[in-house]
Design an enzyme around this catalytic site. Structure first.
Site, mmCIF file in Angstrom:
data_model
loop_
_atom_site.group_PDB
_atom_site.id
_atom_site.type_symbol
_atom_site.label_atom_id
_atom_site.label_comp_id
_atom_site.label_asym_id
_atom_site.label_seq_id
_atom_site.Cartn_x
_atom_site.Cartn_y
_atom_site.Cartn_z
ATOM 1 C CD GLU A 78 21.451 85.299 61.537
ATOM 2 O OE1 GLU A 78 20.535 85.203 62.368
ATOM 3 O OE2 GLU A 78 21.338 85.899 60.459
ATOM 4 C CG ASP A 105 16.767 89.413 60.280
ATOM 5 O OD1 ASP A 105 16.886 88.190 60.555
ATOM 6 O OD2 ASP A 105 17.703 90.109 59.856
#
Ligand code: TTJ
Length: 653
Positions: free
Chosen positions: A440, A515
């Site tokens: 990511e 997260d």
């Protein structure tokens, strides 16, 4: 009128007669010389064609409303008898030829159109009037006319008059009987008629001509044949034909739709019914002749069917504004339809002369069918809804098939020869050893690139939220840059082309931030894999990286806390076990970007130290449900799921 004049006149008449007789003989000689020109061939097909040339005449008499019954028989010697209960061929002497009309019928080669005055409005038969052709090609032919209380009879041989027309008895019936034996010199392959072949066409004629009673009998009783007889009679006509064709199929509604109309001397009939099939059976006929190649009547019907269904679906809001019209193919899916027109002057075109060419027929069929069918739809909303639903389903299937084809075509775009620029590939090409990290964000991607073991680890950075494949069309999915890169890098192909054995890496590691966003991206990726790379999931190639939650730094030493249910306890343990100086610093890793390349290697990528969760599909149904929670329209269960799973990759899907 003087006697002399009378003489001259008679002489003139005689000359005319001789002349016409010579013409007759020349005409019929021509038929015997080149039979193929008149009946197509002298094979089995040509032989059976003789029967239809005769039967067509009786059919015309039934269409004109004067005959109700036709009997066809194969005699023990392979000759054929056809008899009807019509008015009987005229037997009176024609002024022009001074011969009985019936004789002319059998001895003059008619160019087409009917003999005498008041012919038929509509006539069948591919070659117009073929009785003289049949006569020319028969060893023997006999005609009996039942008329005026008399039986008139005449015999021919090779098409030539054998006996003059004579009254052989009395009767109270009316009609015509023709009995002929095909000439074995002409039909040198076979003169044996096939009962089945005759019966099939006779049944078709019965369907096409509502109310007609027609029988077929085999009178042969030898080693190859046994006597049998069938009668065909359908009060439903074309409707019965459709029911017959759909007999073994599942139909969408009970009674076939039937429509009939007339315009400018042309009649058009349509019977139709939908089945659950995907194929369609649309058969068309012009003057009882099967138009294998279709033509203007079929064209008019098709155009009207498509337009009327679409118009209706729009008006009833069964098709939404943003939806495309149903295509012709869509509205014909599962359709069984018979179109039958009768035309005074049909033009047959095409390779096999089985295509109706009359241009005016298209508009006429279209108009007659449109009006009646539109009315039908309005009056039968339940049936109409089923028809529209069937078409809509077909459209959806068609669009999906098109996408699948496009995907196949686009395949080259996903080939490994076009490896994405963003991919930092590894040097090994042994898939059992290699790993692909999907990382990511570009910055974490950068750290992963410099931190990895480039021998067997490849890095593909992806940016932000990838497309939610659950809600996107396949075109959109394939147009998506991130997804394309991923499939190209994996080398498995896409859609119908997908092949797990081509996987370039046997570990595909999802590496996202710890997260909620990271969890979301992870689920989006998992959805993509589940939907479009399921074999890869099943093979156990998908993993989820477990970057540490915390790092406890003391001087140059860092101790990491891996994720897990007791992570907080472990953090406390580590912190309390360390000496007070230098002061330990607890770092909470929210993103991968907070680690440098070396840290990332140590904690997350190094096979010696890392933790990875393997994604497996225990059972597809269960997984489906989870993905629905994740990707469906219901927000609350999704939020709960993401929050619960954001930190722990307990992804036994
Ligand atoms: C013609 O117009 C006047 C009244 O009779 C019409 C006629 O010819 N009808 C007719 C012909 N009915 N059946 C035929 C016929 C039947 C067979 C089996 C064979 C042939 C050549 C004609």
């Amino acid at each position: 009128m003087t006697k002399k004049h009378n003489q001259e006149e008679l002489q003139e008449k005689a000359k005319e007669y001789d002349a016409s007789q010579i013409q007759v003989l020349e005409g019929l000689e021509a038929v015997r010389k080149r039979p193929g020109m008149y009946i197509g061939s002298t094979s089995n097909e040509g032989l059976h064609h003789l029967v239809w040339e005769i039967v067509d005449n009786s059919i015309d008499e039934t269409l004109a409303g004067f005959a109700t019954t036709i009997d066809v028989a194969i005699e023990p010697d392979n000759s054929i008898t056809v008899v009807d209960d019509g008015r009987g061929i005229p037997v009176d002497i024609q002024a022009k030829t001074s011969r009985p009309a019936v004789e002319t019928v059998f001895t003059v080669l008619h160019a087409g159109g009917k003999f005498g005055g008041g012919g038929y409005k509509v006539s069948g038969g591919l070659h117009g009037v073929g009785s003289s052709v049949v006569n020319a090609l028969s060893l023997n032919l006999e005609v009996n006319v039942y008329k005026n209380g008399n039986i008139y009879a005449q015999k021919y041989q090779h098409g030539r008059v054998l006996t003059d027309l004579e009254i052989t008895g009395t009767t109270n019936r009316h009609g015509t009987l023709v009995h002929f034996l095909p000439d074995p010199e002409i039909f040198n392959e076979t003169t044996a008629f096939e009962y089945k072949k005759l019966a099939r066409r006779i049944q078709e004629l019965a369907f096409l001509n509502r109310g007609l009673k027609i029988t077929i009998e085999d009178k042969r009783d030898d080693e190859n044949h046994s006597p049998q007889k069938e009668e065909f009679h359908y009060e439903g006509g074309l409707r019965s034909y459709v029911e017959f064709l759909n007999e073994k199929k599942q139909v969408l509604f009970d009674d076939p739709i039937y429509i009939e109309g007339e315009m400018n001397g042309i009649t058009a009939e349509v019977a139709m019914q939908y089945t659950t099939d995907y194929q369609n059976t649309v058969l068309s006929f012009a003057n009882n002749i099967f138009t294998h190649e279709g033509g203007t009547h079929e064209q008019g019907f098709r155009t009207a069917l498509t337009r009327v269904i679409n118009d209706y679906a729009r008006k009833q809001k069964l098709l939404k504004e943003n939806e495309d019209n149903l295509s012709g193919e869509d509205v014909r899916e599962g359709l069984t339809a018979i179109i039958s027109i009768k035309h005074p002057n049909p033009q047959f075109e095409g390779q096999t002369k089985t295509k109706l060419g009359n241009s005016e027929v298209s508009a006429i069929t279209n108009r007659l069918f449109s009006e009646a069918f539109h009315k039908f739809l309005l009056e039968n909303p339940k049936v109409s809804k089923k028809i529209v639903e069937k078409g809509t389903l077909a459209a959806k299937a068609r669009q999906a098939a098109k996408r699948a084809r496009e995907m196949t075509r686009k395949k080259s775009g996903l080939e490994i020869s076009n490896l994405p620029g963003k991919l930092a590939d590894c040097s090994s090409n042994d898939p059992t050893q290699t790993e692909l990290f999907i990382v990511e964000g570009d910055s974490a991607g950068g750290s992963a690139k410099s931190g990895r073991n480039r021998e067997f680890q490849a890095i593909l950075p992806i940016r932000g939220k990838i497309l939610n494949v659950e809600k996107a069309s396949m075109e959109k999915i394939l147009a998506n840059e991130e997804i394309r890169s991923l499939f190209t890098a994996m080398g498995t192909g896409f859609g119908a082309e997908f092949d797990v054995s081509k996987a370039r890496y046997h570990k595909l590691v999802i590496m996202t931030d710890a997260d909620v966003d990271g969890a979301h991206i992870r689920t989006l990726l998992l959805t993509l894999f589940y939907r479009y790379m399921l074999p890869v999931v099943k093979a156990g190639y998908i993993y989820i990286a477990q970057p540490p939650l915390y790092g406890v730094k003391q001087g140059k030493n860092i101790t990491y806390v891996q994720p897990g249910p007791d992570a907080e306890d472990r953090l406390q343990d580590i912190a309390s076990n360390l000496a007070k100086t230098p002061k330990p610093i607890i770092q909470r890793y929210k993103g991968l970007g907070e680690m440098d390349d070396h840290q990332l290697w140590e904690t997350t990528m190094d096979p010696e130290n890392r933790l990875m969760a393997r994604v497996s599909v225990k059972d597809a149904a269960e997984a489906n449900a989870i993905f629905e929670i994740l990707m469906g329209d219901n927000v609350e269960p999704r939020r709960e799921f993401i929050e619960e799973n954001a930190r722990y990759a307990t992804l036994d899907l």
